[in-house]
Design a protein around this motif. Structure first.
Motif, PDB file in Angstrom:
ATOM      1  N   GLN B 126     139.102   5.825 -36.051  1.00 36.57           N
ATOM      2  CA  GLN B 126     138.950   4.401 -35.775  1.00 36.57           C
ATOM      3  C   GLN B 126     138.712   3.614 -37.049  1.00 36.57           C
ATOM      4  OE1 GLN B 126     139.561   2.866 -32.726  1.00 36.57           O
ATOM      5  NE2 GLN B 126     140.392   4.933 -32.507  1.00 36.57           N
ATOM      6  N   ASN B 156     134.397   4.269 -30.824  1.00 34.62           N
ATOM      7  CA  ASN B 156     134.560   3.012 -31.549  1.00 34.62           C
ATOM      8  C   ASN B 156     133.393   2.784 -32.493  1.00 34.62           C
ATOM      9  OD1 ASN B 156     132.419   2.062 -30.052  1.00 34.62           O
ATOM     10  ND2 ASN B 156     133.488   0.268 -29.257  1.00 34.62           N
ATOM     11  N   VAL B 160     130.882   4.326 -28.959  1.00 35.12           N
ATOM     12  CA  VAL B 160     131.200   4.413 -27.538  1.00 35.12           C
ATOM     13  C   VAL B 160     132.583   5.052 -27.356  1.00 35.12           C
ATOM     14  CG1 VAL B 160     131.489   3.100 -25.411  1.00 35.12           C
ATOM     15  CG2 VAL B 160     129.867   2.336 -27.130  1.00 35.12           C
ATOM     16  N   ILE B 162     136.229   6.046 -26.524  1.00 37.55           N
ATOM     17  CA  ILE B 162     137.475   5.345 -26.234  1.00 37.55           C
ATOM     18  C   ILE B 162     138.278   6.236 -25.304  1.00 37.55           C
ATOM     19  CG2 ILE B 162     139.626   4.521 -27.229  1.00 37.55           C
ATOM     20  CD1 ILE B 162     138.077   3.846 -29.738  1.00 37.55           C
ATOM     21  N   ASN B 194     145.504 -14.708 -20.903  1.00 38.06           N
ATOM     22  CA  ASN B 194     144.334 -13.860 -21.101  1.00 38.06           C
ATOM     23  C   ASN B 194     143.380 -14.460 -22.119  1.00 38.06           C
ATOM     24  OD1 ASN B 194     144.971 -11.893 -19.254  1.00 38.06           O
ATOM     25  ND2 ASN B 194     145.971 -10.544 -20.719  1.00 38.06           N
ATOM     26  N   LEU B 198     139.529 -15.285 -21.277  1.00 36.13           N
ATOM     27  CA  LEU B 198     138.404 -14.748 -22.048  1.00 36.13           C
ATOM     28  C   LEU B 198     137.598 -15.865 -22.705  1.00 36.13           C
ATOM     29  CD1 LEU B 198     139.938 -11.568 -23.704  1.00 36.13           C
ATOM     30  CD2 LEU B 198     138.259 -11.681 -21.872  1.00 36.13           C
ATOM     31  N   GLN B 222     127.093  -6.709 -27.337  1.00 36.07           N
ATOM     32  CA  GLN B 222     128.102  -5.658 -27.319  1.00 36.07           C
ATOM     33  C   GLN B 222     129.325  -6.119 -26.513  1.00 36.07           C
ATOM     34  OE1 GLN B 222     127.811  -1.839 -25.006  1.00 36.07           O
ATOM     35  NE2 GLN B 222     127.099  -1.063 -26.960  1.00 36.07           N
ATOM     36  N   TYR B 223     129.048  -6.790 -25.414  1.00 32.15           N
ATOM     37  CA  TYR B 223     130.144  -7.294 -24.589  1.00 32.15           C
ATOM     38  C   TYR B 223     130.912  -8.386 -25.333  1.00 32.15           C
ATOM     39  CZ  TYR B 223     132.603  -9.178 -20.504  1.00 32.15           C
ATOM     40  OH  TYR B 223     133.561  -9.608 -19.623  1.00 32.15           O
ATOM     41  N   SER B 226     133.077  -6.938 -27.899  1.00 33.70           N
ATOM     42  CA  SER B 226     134.269  -6.339 -27.310  1.00 33.70           C
ATOM     43  C   SER B 226     135.275  -7.417 -26.943  1.00 33.70           C
ATOM     44  CB  SER B 226     133.910  -5.541 -26.058  1.00 33.70           C
ATOM     45  OG  SER B 226     132.958  -4.565 -26.357  1.00 33.70           O
ATOM     46  N   ILE B 227     134.782  -8.531 -26.399  1.00 36.98           N
ATOM     47  CA  ILE B 227     135.694  -9.629 -26.056  1.00 36.98           C
ATOM     48  C   ILE B 227     136.391 -10.132 -27.302  1.00 36.98           C
ATOM     49  CG2 ILE B 227     135.825 -12.014 -25.272  1.00 36.98           C
ATOM     50  CD1 ILE B 227     133.837 -11.472 -23.181  1.00 36.98           C
ATOM     51  N   GLU B 229     137.020  -8.552 -30.000  1.00 38.97           N
ATOM     52  CA  GLU B 229     138.010  -7.557 -30.423  1.00 38.97           C
ATOM     53  C   GLU B 229     139.257  -7.628 -29.567  1.00 38.97           C
ATOM     54  OE1 GLU B 229     135.561  -3.800 -31.402  1.00 38.97           O
ATOM     55  OE2 GLU B 229     137.664  -3.150 -31.307  1.00 38.97           O
ATOM     56  N   VAL B 230     139.058  -7.773 -28.268  1.00 38.13           N
ATOM     57  CA  VAL B 230     140.219  -7.879 -27.389  1.00 38.13           C
ATOM     58  C   VAL B 230     141.026  -9.116 -27.744  1.00 38.13           C
ATOM     59  CG1 VAL B 230     140.990  -8.170 -25.005  1.00 38.13           C
ATOM     60  CG2 VAL B 230     139.132  -6.616 -25.501  1.00 38.13           C
ATOM     61  N   ARG B 233     143.008  -8.482 -30.792  1.00 37.86           N
ATOM     62  CA  ARG B 233     144.151  -7.623 -30.508  1.00 37.86           C
ATOM     63  C   ARG B 233     145.240  -8.378 -29.767  1.00 37.86           C
ATOM     64  NH1 ARG B 233     141.587  -1.850 -28.678  1.00 37.86           N
ATOM     65  NH2 ARG B 233     140.161  -1.644 -30.425  1.00 37.86           N
ATOM     66  N   LEU B 234     144.827  -9.287 -28.905  1.00 36.56           N
ATOM     67  CA  LEU B 234     145.824 -10.102 -28.212  1.00 36.56           C
ATOM     68  C   LEU B 234     146.611 -10.933 -29.221  1.00 36.56           C
ATOM     69  CD1 LEU B 234     143.812 -11.329 -25.091  1.00 36.56           C
ATOM     70  CD2 LEU B 234     145.761  -9.785 -25.104  1.00 36.56           C
TER      71      LEU B 234
END
Lengths: 834, 442
Positions: B126, B156, B160, B162, B194, B198, B222-223, B226-227, B229-230, B233-234
């Motif tokens: 990672q 990750n 956590v 993957i 998306n 988000l 943490q959430y 993650s958002i 990061e998403v 990535r989007l």
């Protein structure tokens, strides 16, 4: 006296040390010297006994709370310092324990989190309730991390970009499955087989449905007018039947809804019920016994979770017989020689000539009949569901409607009342999408989805948080006891603020526990508590070759036995002792056959009184075949594993982890062959490094020596166990001389027993506290997501004290736990009476 | 009987719409960079051998360049100059025992260090993915089953798990942007949607965070992280989508194993996807758990049992019975040797493929680091990993030798750091690393 002098020196010494962060004066002055004196000899960096190090503790840091809880437990249960070493005086012990408790109390607010996110099964259940569509949403989500085997542990429920991306995808599927203004979608296949009569299903399907792209590979299925389509009877080991192959939409984004009306046809009353296996899109969805009166089965899956092969999704139905039976006038189909299979029953199924008895009604086999099938390829349910009876005004293409729908959705999703202002951001998203040109439904769905990505939906909130303590408590209890969000009655009580009126919570708990929805509690809780998701080894030396060796009905029933037993014990408020020792059990036909108990028919579980039974094991979890069968290895009982499992999961006294690189011990190899277990395990007691843990595990494991590899009772054990193979599958058979079972042993605190029944008596007499405490600790973890800390342990002790005299009635214990400060996360109740 | 119709949906045409990129052939041909005239980036693939190995057939007696290869490595003989055997590495601080090795094989963390709780840290793949990207897929975690825990090798940045997948079809479908122009447009619209979803949810999350206590705030953070990061990535994905789907011979991509439960089929299918992913540059980092500690019971096992005279056992029992010091002629040990050899056969095939694909300079294999190893020699022990490193000549690796270090002399983290640095990741340290392994560098 000498030790006190040393301590005094240490006190002075520690007092002179510079203050380190996080260490209060209480620690340095009072506690640290005591730890150093009594603990550091074994628990230092070099020795690390039990793989625990205490010499680097500098005080109470939140991150160490697990360790401090462990220390507290070991001291309060009198296990540490060990008996053969110097132990705390009464005052010293109090000093240490008081400091620990007060540290926890001070830190409670800042260190201990109370939120955790919904785990996979809770998330899926919440989506189902919210949308009104019972799709198995969890199939698209990642598995949860576990804490002590439970999927409700907050520390195991973490977020990564990958899991959040998956949730985004699954929430999209959830909202895609509902509609508001859109009309119902076309795309249904409805067949009532009772209206048709044919002898070749394949030809018939070709003629009637081929143009829709539906076909079948099943040959020779017969349909009789007035009855329905006959599914051919399969036996374990037969290849699978396809029922129907359905065309899948190219974008594979749809909900597939299947509804089947089925019933069993049994030409003779002695025939067992057929088991129906249902497989959709490559996944087994269901497995159940079909009754004569029939049943409606409904399944909903997302196409994305289905295997689509060459553009089709396959629905497979198999009607299987998995219960041996005999019919007068027909010889037995099994042809093994008598005595070849020791203890074999010798009856499996009647042999008959299919050419002579062509009609199903003449054959001595049970059959499943499909009366009708409805398949909705692109199921999209109107929202809100009519059954909610909530929305008075008709939905129109207007912002007013959008707002009304959003408010309803958000309130249900967040499991509490919402203000219009809270819904504003989602309305804003809807407005933006409308202005981009999207139609009403298409614009509202993303707004709905956005709500699903908020902590209000995806987290459990604590009753201790500011906001809606009554709703949070309703949610917490509901998810614990049913695995689902709170229902109408619960919500109403919270709405009226009546949840904390005297007796109300207890009544709700009783309501849920005795309801069939409590299955959503018992199934995951018992399975995880007793670590039942392990392969069950069931040798089939007593049931004939091939068909039942790995029979699903028997294995599924073995798991069901324990879950149902615990459910009844708790729902009927039995004393805790009955968890391990009772005069009743639960059985169905195949289990009764396995145990040799006559007179039990039908595949459903029912309570059976054992008072007048010959069954030597009596009632109670340790005697369950599934449990004992699971705890075996390499051909025989695994005394150590059984002992360790029992210590860990029943007696709440887990043995420390094994040291690295423990050499193997195989009872059937080399010079161990022929020796009794007792002789083989003497190695452990001879070596002091091993003895410290094994002297508790091994003697305990002997209690179960009367249970063979398949969990049945035996009175003889064999010289050794040889591996036999039938069709490439392993089977263990005793070989050589036999000798009477040696079940003499000792419980951890020294109580001796000479057999299983004596063992149970000793347990019930001396270990109830351990059993109950272990259960309450696990219920705490299951219900709150937190491994019980020192504060929780103290409350558990109080609860136990008030129930000891009445024999620890299980439902009462559960109710007390769920209404205790533990479930309020140790906040005061006054602020909660809102 | 009512009929079905899909009039609500637009009829989607098949694959093969016109796209911006020149065509690529799968079997032999060029990488994306070579085709476009760019420079090939580095790639990393880590393979984990479960259970234990047949050490008699694995470890060569001699060290240096003139070592005699063990019989396990015979299938790699044509690639002698392109791989090295590395012996004696292990996790030192992070040493664990038992069946949780896949948890920390790539992380080096002592997962049992806090009693009662399993902790972990980031896996080095990672770290590589972070610096080698952005790609359409940040990384790919493959396995013998889908799930977390011992099924996956990747963790990750927070340690956590993957989730890994064993679903070839799903891997393939997620590996590439959609083919059809309208599907592509739909995918980009979905990405934008998306982002909005988000964004809106994120506002609520941030508002909540302000109201919480310390520990809960960490969870919410943490959430949020993650958002974020998403979302990133989007964005990355959207940029890549603009280029469309690489044009290649899709019909010949195999996604269904021929045999029912064949290990070789499974591995070949997976490794073919790895080669495809690297060639089309859809991802640059792959981890692959070659099997489980206790299964699956592939169809090769009974065949091998017949060949070596070993009894029929489950996979877990073979790992135990065939490992340790039972002698090279012990039937279970020989069976494990056959399994090890199968891994090498599959690896050789992958290396053949990667070698045949031209990169901007040299071959794709020259720009790919392949690491295959395990963490157990016998029973549950976790010392002295059997380890093999291949490829990456253009990344600065020197192959063709057997290097052996003394016990606890160097850690596996040193190897991981070396790999990261050769992949041009700007890192100075990984876990317990003390420095790079100069012996394997050119």
């Amino acid at each position: 006296m000498f030790p006190r002098f040393v301590i005094a020196c240490l006190v002075v010494f520690f007092f002179l040390l510079p203050e380190s962060s996080g260490a209060g004066i209480g620690f340095r002055e009072k506690v640290a010297p005591l730890l150093e004196f009594y603990c550091f000899d074994c628990h230092n960096a070099k020795k690390k006994k039990g793989q625990i190090r205490l010499d680097d503790l500098a005080g109470f840091e939140g991150g160490d709370s697990h360790l401090w809880t462990k220390i507290y437990e070991e001291i309060t249960r009198g296990k540490m310092p060990p008996e053969d070493k110097e132990r705390f005086s009464k005052e010293e012990e109090k000093e240490v324990l008081d400091w620990i408790v007060s540290s926890f109390e001070k830190q409670a607010d800042s260190e201990h989190g109370t939120r955790r996110r919904l785990n996979r099964r809770e998330f899926a259940a919440a989506l189902q309730e919210l949308t009104g569509v019972a799709v198995a949403f969890g199939a698209g989500l990642a598995a949860d991390g576990k804490v002590e085997g439970f999927d409700t542990g907050a520390e195991g429920l973490k977020d990564t970009a990958e899991t959040v991306a998956q949730m985004l995808e699954v929430t999209r599927r959830a909202v895609d499955g509902i509609r508001f203004l859109e009309p119902e979608r076309e795309g249904k296949l409805e067949i009532d087989f009772r209206e048709h009569d044919f002898t070749d299903f394949r030809k018939w399907v070709d003629k009637s449905s081929k143009k829709e792209g539906v076909f079948t590979r099943s040959e020779g299925l017969v349909c009789r007018s007035g009855t329905g389509l006959y599914l051919p009877t399969a036996w374990s080991g037969d290849r699978e039947n396809s029922f129907l192959a359905l065309p899948a939409p190219l974008d594979k984004s749809a909900t597939l809804l299947i509804r089947l009306k089925v019933k069993a046809v049994r030409p003779l009353p002695v025939l067992p019920q057929p088991m129906l296996w249902v497989k959709v899109g490559g996944k087994y969805l269901d497995y159940q016994a079909i009754p004569d009166e029939g049943r409606t089965l409904e399944y909903a899956v997302r196409m994305e979770d289905c295997l689509v092969e060459d553009g089709v999704v396959k629905v497979m139905l198999r009607s299987v017989v998995e219960m041996p039976y005999a019919v007068a006038g027909f010889p037995n189909d099994d042809r093994s020689k008598p005595g070849e299979v020791p203890g074999g029953i010798g009856v499996y199924r009647p042999n008959f000539d299919r050419k002579k008895l062509r009609s199903t009604e003449d054959q001595p086999v049970p059959v499943t009949v499909v009366e009708s099938v409805m398949i909705d390829y692109d199921h999209c349910a109107k929202w809100p569901p009519a059954s909610w009876g909530v929305l008075e005004e008709e939905v129109t293409d207007s912002e007013e409607s959008a707002l009304a729908l959003l408010k309803l959705w958000t309130a249900r999703a967040w499991r509490r009342p919402v203000e219009e202002s809270e819904v504003a951001p989602y309305l804003k998203l809807y407005r933006k999408l409308r202005s981009d040109g999207m139609i009403f439904d298409a614009a509202l769905r993303p707004a709905f989805q956005s709500v699903l990505m908020t902590p209000g939906f995806r987290d459990h909130s604590s009753p201790a948080e500011e906001g809606f303590p009554q709703f949070a408590m309703a949610s917490r209890l509901s998810f614990m006891l049913t695995g689902r969000p709170p229902d109408g009655m619960f919500r109403e009580l919270a709405e009226k603020g009546e949840l904390y009126e005297p007796g109300v919570l207890e009544a709700q708990i009783e309501r849920l526990i005795t309801d069939e929805r409590s299955r959503g509690f018992f199934e995951p809780f018992v399975t995880q508590w007793l670590v039942m998701d392990q392969p069950i080894t069931v040798t089939m030396t007593h049931l004939q070759k091939q068909d039942f060796r790995f029979g699903r009905h028997l294995k599924a029933s073995m798991k069901e036995e324990t879950v149902e037993y615990v459910r009844l014990a708790i729902a009927e408020n039995r004393p805790a002792a009955e968890l391990v020792s009772s005069d009743w059990t639960v059985l169905n036909d195949i289990l009764a056959l396995h145990y040799g108990i006559p007179g039990v028919e039908g595949a459903h579980m029912r309570k059976v009184d054992l008072t007048d039974s010959d069954d030597p094991r009596g009632g109670g979890i340790p005697g369950h075949a599934g449990i004992q069968s699971m705890l075996t290895w390499m051909g025989d009982n695994w005394v150590i594993y059984r002992g360790a499992w029992f210590l860990h999961h029943i007696l709440d006294d887990p043995p420390p982890p094994a040291p690295l690189e423990v050499p193997e011990l195989n009872p059937s190899e080399g010079e161990n062959r022929g020796k009794s277990f007792r002789e083989v395990l003497a190695h452990h007691l001879a070596d002091t490094r091993c003895a410290s843990c094994h002297e508790d595990m091994d003697p305990l494991g002997f209690a179960f020596q009367n249970f063979d590899l398949s969990g049945r009772w035996r009175d003889q054990e064999f010289h050794h166990y040889a591996r036999k193979e039938i069709d490439g599958k392993i089977e263990w058979r005793g070989a050589g001389e036999s000798r009477p079972v040696d079940a003499v042993g000792r419980l951890p605190r020294g109580e001796k027993f000479s057999g299983y029944l004596e063992f149970k008596e000793q347990l019930a007499a001396h270990y109830l506290d351990d059993i109950v405490r272990g259960l309450l600790k696990r219920l705490t973890l299951f219900g709150t997501g937190r491994s019980p800390n020192v504060l929780d342990l103290r409350v558990i002790d109080e609860i136990m004290a008030s129930h000891r005299e009445t024999g620890f009635r299980l439902r009462d214990l559960l109710a007390d736990l769920a209404t205790s400060p533990i479930f309020l996360d140790h906040r005061t109740i006054d602020s909660l009476k809102k | 009987m009512t009929s079905s119709s899909f009039s609500r949906r637009s009829v989607l045409r098949g694959f093969g719409a016109t796209l911006a990129l020149p065509a690529l052939e799968i079997m032999t041909g060029k990488t994306q960079a070579a085709t476009r005239g760019g420079t090939d980036p580095g790639r990393l693939a880590c393979f984990y051998i479960p259970g234990a190995i047949n050490h008699y057939n694995w470890f060569p007696k001699e060290t240096g360049f003139d070592y005699t290869a063990g019989t396990t490595h015979e299938p790699l003989k044509d690639h002698r100059e392109r791989y090295s055997i590395l012996s004696g590495l292990s996790h030192i601080e992070g040493r664990i025992s038992g069946h949780k090795h896949p948890y920390n094989f790539l992380t080096g963390h002592n997962i049992a260090e806090t009693p009662g709780v399993l902790t972990n840290s980031v896996s080095f793949d990672q770290v590589a993915a972070k610096h080698l990207g952005p790609t359409y897929l940040p990384s790919l975690a493959l396995s013998w089953n889908s799930g977390v825990g011992a099924t996956t090798l990747s963790r990750n940045s927070l340690g956590v798990d993957i989730p890994a997948t064993s679903d070839y079809r799903r891997v393939f479908e997620n590996l590439f942007p959609p083919a059809d122009a309208s599907q592509l447009r739909g995918a980009r619209e979905r990405i934008a949607l998306n982002r909005s979803i988000l964004d809106t949810a994120g506002g609520d999350v941030r508002a909540l965070k302000r109201k919480l206590g310390v520990a809960d705030r960490d969870r919410i953070e943490q959430y949020l992280q993650s958002i974020r990061e998403v979302e990133k990535r989007l964005d990355d994905r959207d940029a890549i989508l603009k280029h469309g789907r690489p044009d290649f011979d899709e019909e010949n991509v195999r996604l269904v194993p021929a045999g029912k439960n064949s290990m070789q089929e499974h591995l070949e299918l997976m490794m073919d996807l790895v080669a495809l992913a690297f060639q089309t540059d859809m991802t640059r980092v792959v981890t692959h758990c070659l099997g489980g500690e206790a299964g699956p019971n592939y169809s090769e096992y009974p065949e091998w049992a017949k060949e070596t005279g070993a009894p029929t056992r489950g996979t877990h029992d073979y790992h135990h019975k065939g490992s340790g010091n039972r002698g090279g002629d012990n039937p279970d040990t020989m069976l494990i040797g056959k399994r090890d050899r199968l891994f090498m056969t599959c690896l050789a095939r992958l290396m053949d493929k990667l070698e045949s694909i031209k990169a901007s300079d040299g071959s794709l294999l020259d720009h790919t680091t392949l690491m295959m190893g395990g963490s157990q020699i016998s029973s549950h022990s976790g010392s002295s990993f059997p380890m093999l490193l291949a490829g990456g000549k253009k990344l600065g690796f020197k192959h063709g030798q057997h290097v052996r270090w003394e016990k606890d002399e160097r850690s596996a983290s040193d190897l991981y750091l070396t790999i990261l640095q050769q992949l041009r990741c700007p890192v100075e340290k990984f876990k317990e690393s003390k420095g790079d392994l100069s012996e394997i560098l050119a």
